[in-house]
Enzyme design. Structure first.
Site, short mmCIF file in Angstrom:
data_model
loop_
_atom_site.label_atom_id
_atom_site.label_comp_id
_atom_site.label_asym_id
_atom_site.label_seq_id
_atom_site.Cartn_x
_atom_site.Cartn_y
_atom_site.Cartn_z
N GLY A 1 1.07 -6.67 5.70
CA GLY A 1 0.68 -8.10 6.12
C GLY A 1 1.13 -8.61 7.62
O GLY A 1 1.03 -9.60 7.98
N GLY A 2 1.19 -7.36 8.54
CA GLY A 2 1.60 -7.82 9.86
C GLY A 2 0.38 -8.62 10.60
O GLY A 2 0.93 -9.08 11.61
N ASP B 1 0.24 -3.87 19.21
CA ASP B 1 0.05 -3.56 17.88
C ASP B 1 0.82 -1.95 17.68
O ASP B 1 0.01 -1.32 16.62
CB ASP B 1 -1.03 -3.78 16.94
CG ASP B 1 -1.17 -3.50 15.76
OD1 ASP B 1 -0.21 -3.69 15.10
OD2 ASP B 1 -2.39 -3.32 15.02
N THR C 1 0.85 -1.28 -0.12
CA THR C 1 0.00 0.07 0.23
C THR C 1 0.96 1.20 0.09
O THR C 1 0.31 2.49 -0.61
CB THR C 1 -0.83 0.09 1.08
OG1 THR C 1 -0.02 0.04 2.25
CG2 THR C 1 -2.05 -1.04 1.32
N TRP D 1 -6.61 11.26 10.80
CA TRP D 1 -5.95 10.43 9.97
C TRP D 1 -5.22 10.87 8.98
O TRP D 1 -5.01 10.49 7.92
CB TRP D 1 -7.16 9.33 9.45
CG TRP D 1 -7.67 8.34 10.20
CD1 TRP D 1 -8.49 8.17 11.17
CD2 TRP D 1 -6.92 7.11 10.63
NE1 TRP D 1 -8.65 7.05 11.84
CE2 TRP D 1 -7.58 6.58 11.79
CE3 TRP D 1 -5.49 6.72 10.45
CZ2 TRP D 1 -7.10 5.29 12.54
CZ3 TRP D 1 -5.08 5.57 11.15
CH2 TRP D 1 -5.74 4.74 12.13
#
Length: 531
Positions: A190-191, A301, A174, A462
């Site tokens: 892909g974490g 995370d 991305t 964001w």
């Protein structure tokens, strides 16, 4: 070859003002000398997201009006950070589409779209794309199906396409690639799928892999002893946000994401190198020069994929080459970018998980802050005190501007069973959203991390920020407001309601010698100028 010449000739006739665009490596190195363009993701290799343009300033910013608006057809989040090169603006549109626009009018010149498989796995993130890189006369874009594609910048014709990894196992792209001298650097997402992360470099002309740096060490490699059993094989540490580059040191700086599984660390005791770290990588060989791990054995995370900002500052009476990062774990860090030495770490947002940092920068973790079956309330939330969107550094004010998310969350621990191509998280969270959360733009003193000022936002943002030599800081809100603040005081000076939530980074450039500012909002790209 004849057909390519015909195509170029045709484009020359159609778009005579644009066909000479060439962006050799030296142009990107010297990006600050041509502020009318925006040549790389963060504006320069140092990732300042700073415009040296001064025409728009606190005295006249109230006259900013839309110059043109470009609307996309996709309904996914529009997170592009455009490039502007000699009158052409290049944007990406979700899921993987590249469009060239006349930067004066927004008129579309060409569009290329990746033909995707019927099933594309985007595990833990939305189907989006954040931008392209350019080198010489070629554009580079990563695709959700985990390919890197080179396009002719004049026509959008595909020059080569290289498979980076297998999307069926959750690998995806991305981020905007980073173009350096002869190489294209690209990170991986892909974490949340239990991938083993890496950072790749590809030959810009051929697409051939030049080097790969695995971000989770294999048996026999330094750092492997921070994993147990086979947990390293699904250890995560993805590289999903564009890094920065120091041409003089020939070092690439790139952050890594969470270890896998995210919230259940029982199956991976240890520090889990090189997850949640900043890596300094030799650009020629891909060898790891040094690393700094912000959150050892992360279970919240808190990816360390935030933009690493390169700057020089006086520390202890001498000027040092530094890298600054406002980390997702709520601490602001300064490191020596030549050696990785820890200089400073201090909270810039609410956090309830660490007593502080020790002399080497390692967090002193408070007890009972890990996820539990019943849920454990901790600040910040998994989205962090900030996230992928860009901070900005102004050499004029010597302030570091960051969009801050003030939000806590209940963290839950669950079972984690790895199945290729599926969610591998080991738990989850319930965020304290709504009135219990807020946002802010904060200006931090570079050398100390102390807050100079803040501008409060109704909700956690964001969108990234852009500082300008005109003395302004631009940012965007979830409520759709694009605004300008005084760079020295944080005083609000102007805003425009775009009608769409913002999840993108602003840029600034020239149209016919006049300064403009652009940002994606909702499903449109807005360009503003003085009227």
């Amino acid at each position: 070859m004849k057909s390519l010449r015909f195509l170029v000739t045709a484009c020359s006739l159609l778009f005579p003002a644009f066909v000479l665009a060439q962006v050799p490596y030296k142009r990107i190195v010297n990006a600050a000398s041509e502020p009318g363009n925006w040549l790389t993701y963060s504006g320069n290799y140092q990732a300042h997201r700073f415009s040296p343009l001064t025409e728009i300033n606190p005295q006249n910013v109230a006259r900013l009006k839309p110059a043109w608006v470009y609307q996309i057809a996709a309904r996914s989040r529009f997170e592009t950070s455009p490039l502007v090169v000699d009158g052409i603006m290049y944007v990406t549109e979700p899921p993987t589409k590249v469009t060239a626009l006349d930067s004066r009018t927004g008129r579309r010149l060409w569009t290329w779209q990746r033909a995707m498989p019927l099933v594309v796995r985007t595990i833990g993130f939305g189907p989006t794309n954040r931008g392209v890189a350019i080198l010489d006369d070629t554009l580079y874009v990563g695709a959700l199906d985990c390919h890197l594609i080179a396009l002719d910048a004049r026509s959008g014709a595909v020059r080569w396409a290289t498979k980076v990894a297998d999307n069926t196992t959750g690998h995806s792209i991305t981020a905007a690639p980073l173009a350096i001298d002869g190489k294209i650097i690209v990170g991986i997402s892909g974490g949340e799928a239990g991938i083993r992360g890496f950072l790749d470099a590809y030959d810009a002309k051929t697409g051939k892999l030049a080097w790969r740096l695995w971000t989770v060490p294999a048996p026999g490699e330094p750092g492997h002893d921070t994993w147990s059993g086979d947990s390293w094989k699904t250890g995560g540490a993805p590289t999903w946000v564009t890094g920065s580059f120091d041409p003089e040191l020939n070092l690439i700086y790139w952050g890594t994401g969470n270890p896998g599984p995210d919230w259940n660390g029982d199956v991976r005791p240890g520090d889990n190198l090189y997850s949640c770290s900043l890596l300094a990588v030799d650009a020629s060989t891909g060898k790891l020069k040094w690393y700094f791990q912000f959150t050892p054995h992360d279970v919240h995370d808190w990816d360390a994929t935030e933009i690493p900002v390169l700057l020089d500052a006086s520390i202890g009476g001498r000027t040092r080459k530094l890298v600054a990062m406002a980390n997702r774990n709520a601490f602001y860090y300064l490191l020596d970018r030549a050696t990785g030495e820890f200089i400073l770490g201090t909270p810039y947002a609410k956090q309830t998980w660490a007593k502080g940092l020790n002399a080497r920068g390692r967090p002193i973790v408070l007890p009972n802050t890990e996820p539990t079956v019943e849920g454990n309330l901790v600040w910040p939330s998994l989205q962090g005190a900030t996230n992928w969107f860009s901070p900005s550094y102004s050499p004029a004010t010597r302030l570091f501007y960051v969009a801050v998310r003030e939000m806590g969350a209940y963290y839950y621990k669950g079972e984690a069973e790895y199945k290729p191509g599926t969610f591998f998280a080991g738990g989850g969270e319930r965020a304290l959203a709504g009135d219990q959360a807020s946002g802010a733009i904060r200006a931090l003193e570079v050398e100390t991390g102390k807050m100079k000022w803040e501008f409060r936002l109704q909700s956690p943002p964001w969108a990234g920020v852009l500082a300008t030599a005109g003395g302004l800081v631009f940012g965007g809100s979830d409520e759709g407001n694009f605004y300008a603040l005084d760079g020295l005081s944080g005083k609000p000076l102007w805003d425009f309601q775009t009608g769409g939530a913002m999840a993108a980074n602003p840029i600034s450039f020239l149209i016919d010698g006049k300064q403009h500012v652009a940002i994606a909002a909702g499903h449109s790209l807005f360009v503003f100028g003085l009227r």
